[in-house]
Design an enzyme around this catalytic site. Sequence first.
Site, PDB file in Angstrom:
ATOM      1  N   GLU A 372      39.453  40.735  35.551  1.00 13.10           N
ATOM      2  CA  GLU A 372      38.897  42.081  35.384  1.00 13.10           C
ATOM      3  C   GLU A 372      38.542  42.396  33.932  1.00 13.10           C
ATOM      4  OE1 GLU A 372      41.126  43.856  39.344  1.00 13.10           O
ATOM      5  OE2 GLU A 372      42.059  44.082  37.385  1.00 13.10           O
ATOM      6  N   ASP A 397      49.413  41.307  37.821  1.00 12.31           N
ATOM      7  CA  ASP A 397      49.621  42.729  38.023  1.00 12.31           C
ATOM      8  C   ASP A 397      51.124  42.999  37.935  1.00 12.31           C
ATOM      9  OD1 ASP A 397      46.980  43.211  38.504  1.00 12.31           O
ATOM     10  OD2 ASP A 397      47.213  43.715  40.620  1.00 12.31           O
ATOM     11  N   HIS A 568      48.590  45.750  34.057  1.00 13.57           N
ATOM     12  CA  HIS A 568      48.582  44.297  33.884  1.00 13.57           C
ATOM     13  C   HIS A 568      49.550  43.896  32.775  1.00 13.57           C
ATOM     14  CE1 HIS A 568      44.053  44.320  35.196  1.00 13.57           C
ATOM     15  NE2 HIS A 568      44.860  44.263  36.249  1.00 13.57           N
TER      16      HIS A 568
END
Length: 626
Positions: A372, A397, A568
């Site tokens: 991401e 995550d 994260h």
Amino acid sequence: MARSSDRPNFSALAKSIRSFQDADQTIIGQIPTIALTPVSDGRRGAYEDNTVKTWGMVEKVYDLLTNNVFQPDGKPIRVVVAPEIVYGARSAARAQAYYATQGVSANIWIGRSWSYSDELMGAMMGVGSSEWQQCAYGLNQTDRPGAVWLKAFTAAMDEKKHPIFCVYSPDLEDEDGPLSDFVAGKLMRFSRCAAAVAFMRGKNYLSVGGVSMGIIGSDVRRNTMMNYLGMGTVSVDMSILTGRMQSKFYDHEEVAKGVKFLKQFKMAMTNKPAQRRNGLSDDELIETCIKMTTIVRDLMIGNPKLADAAYGKKYGFTADVEYAQGTNAIAAGTQGQRQWTDYNPNFDVTESLLNSSFDWNGFTGSRVVATENDSKNGVGMLIANLLTGGVPQLFADIRTNWTPASIKKATGVNVDKVCPRGIIDKRNSGAGALDYALDIFAIAGLDPAKASVQDAWKAICASPKLQKELIKKAIAGTTYMNAALTYFPGDGLSSHFTTPGNVPMTAYRYNMVGDLLTCSVVEGETVNLPAKVSNHISKVTDATWPETYWAPRDMTSYEYMSKIGPNHDANSFGLIGADFITFNAMLRIPVDMHNVPANDIFRPTMWDRFAGDDYRACAFLGPIYA
């Protein structure tokens, strides 16, 4: 006026045709080089009395560093030595002139006796620059007061606002024996961190796409990269991937090898082509994922085949020297969600393979690609990769905090003895490095209680046999599974594995607070959960994603989850929190949270002038490249 022999032939240069120029390095830039500068009292008699033993100290430090501190490609860092012992301004100038030709970026002063620390050594007049990392090692002995020189020197450096790390044994040293563990540990920590600082400088972070789903971490802060880390940033639009695939501008031979390689893994193809928004067949899905992987890799490091007209003609594309160059990116991030993954396969194959230590070409060494496009996680992964000598890093995550009470309520299983402080479920869409499907300490045959992660990785890098074992076990322990179409309408292949328990692991995260960069680093250990518990957690979360269950040391899992910044974090095998603290001090980045024991913290002496307050010291100095 320049000599005629120095003048370039501009006419020849004007007629030259550009091409893809080969280089000795995958990522072009400075090779970390540390100078060792011996010092001594320059008075007649005193100098001669110290010569042999001073050079003996230098020899021990040289051997220590060249045998124990490595670049991410497995090669030792480069160490150079002053042409003579520095005892005055002219000998200091000679050292500086030599270092300028060697690309030195850090320096360790070494002394066993009194030296004229400021006036005669020329410390601030010639040796080093404001960007160099500086360290001084003074011998602890009674006959030669190395501490007297050391304290005088560090005081001079503090006054001139040049931070310096100070190495001094708490116990008397035996000059005839090896370096003490205390001294060796401090010198290696300084050198690992200084080498990481040098390796990063002048290289780039590649942003493939932009901000993912409004995640602030994927807002790439260009000035932060430059001022704090000395790195550049390059941004490309996601359309470059579709453009290259449609025009066949990719390495076809690599794609063919990659497809064959990926099909070695266990596959769980549960989605039908008609369910995918793009209608790709299973084979087309695999091939597209590998094309994306090779394209991102080539965007990072370049590929001479893409500049080869004959190769392009063979495979139906027009060669392009500019595009073939890549971006000299030491780290990258891929935006992925949402616009890309609404129509195309996700980047899980790309990220899992590029972040791993191996691919279809064997044991290649890991790269850093952030999910991401979370650049704050990406730079942390890069730093940890450098500090560990190339160990792959795990992007995750911070999925869920599970306390023993919540686990018992959900499953009926009592885990008080397994994880009394709870666990964090770390998993992330199948993009994790495949090395985390196994225990690299076990592969290396080392006890993590007695060996560092650098030791384990050094053993693996030195042994083709261990590398083959690592690859075999990682493939056997990983299943690639179709993505959840509710999240990824274009589908994808997520790697699923479970990280073994009882492996030391450090979690870390870089954060932006306005324009201030900070770092969090917490050491802990992976956890083996009972099968009933892990199966339940997978079922209620996402069973297609890799799972790593982790417990921080000396804090509850809830405390970690509540205090860490974003959604994260990144993770490294081994306990490397102390290295992170030293590294951040070098670049004047304050550490906002850590659980590193106080006696392991190693910062410049200037921090003591601020009562150990990391924030005040970093604010006083400011970012090193600003």
